[in-house]
Design a protein around this motif. Sequence first.
Motif: not given
Length: 332
Positions: A45-62, A106-115
């Motif tokens: 989840h913290y490789s480049f591809r993993g980070a891309l997947r996680v930060h896709a959740h930032a597209m919005g109110w984040d 709490v951002t959507d990215t935070d919620r995804q990482i918590s999940w």
Amino acid sequence: MNSDSKDRRHTSAETRTLIRQAIASGADRYIRGCESRVDDFVRRHYSFRGALRVHAHAMGWDVVRVPINILWSVVHFALAVLSLVAGLVRLRGLQAWLKRAPPGLVTDTDRQISWLVVTELLQLPYQYGNRTSHKDALMEEILRDPAFSELLQTNADTFHGPSHDPGFRVKLNNKLAEYGATRTGSADLVSNVTLLITSKAMLGQAAFGALSAGTVVSAAVAHSVAVSNFWLGSAIGAYYYAVVPATTSVPLLVAVTTLVAVAMALISTFIGIVSDPLQARLGLHHRRLRRLLNAIRDDLQGTHDSTFELREKYLGRLCDIVDVLTTLARTP
């Protein structure tokens, strides 16, 4: 009657001891299992591809929440300093009240990482939106105790595992919030470092934050406008304003500083795509997650109050302090 009462008390004491021992040994095995998953979790989840997947959740109110969190983090840092001072002068009530200040939205990215942390690393029951995970690795480890499993068969309705305990869940949620705040602070720090490098390379002056960057950029804009509008021509105007600095208007300064702050906030929202793999390489993610697991172990064992406070979230505030001091030093 007295004999029966003593036997019941004795049996009840034995049962409580058995439960405590089963939870303690199961929790120890459980945490060791979580520690064995840290490396794979960071790699996934913290490789480049993993980070891309996680930060896709930032597209919005984040893109709105992250700038608010960055602004609030300055206030939160000030409250943390006041809390430290209150502790030194033994104002325990004030210190406790200051510590209750929320770390931010709490951002959507935070919620995804918590999940991901709860369901994959901790493997505990968790609900996020319309997603629910029922995996309970902690209870599975506790049930590996044969004597406890036999006891549970006759007391299934009276025992609830630690992972469902409201007090434990509150502590866990607080730790996840602290983990998320640290990620926001790390992103803010990386964006400040990026600004520092680019401002030095492009403008010839180091800017440690939006305030000093706005001052430098607005001065450059004012200089360019003054030179181009000089009444004897831009060539002579360049020599003139090399000696006599152009005056920067307050509206220009405010507008440019605001634009720089917005740009930095947008960068901070997605900078984790670059900073997460870098931090994984440096072992920072591994260290934070293992500190989280150690704090959860303390909660489960109940031997003493757990502490989970990551000071890295305050590094970005050091840049803010330097930013203000630099701006004051450059002010004529």
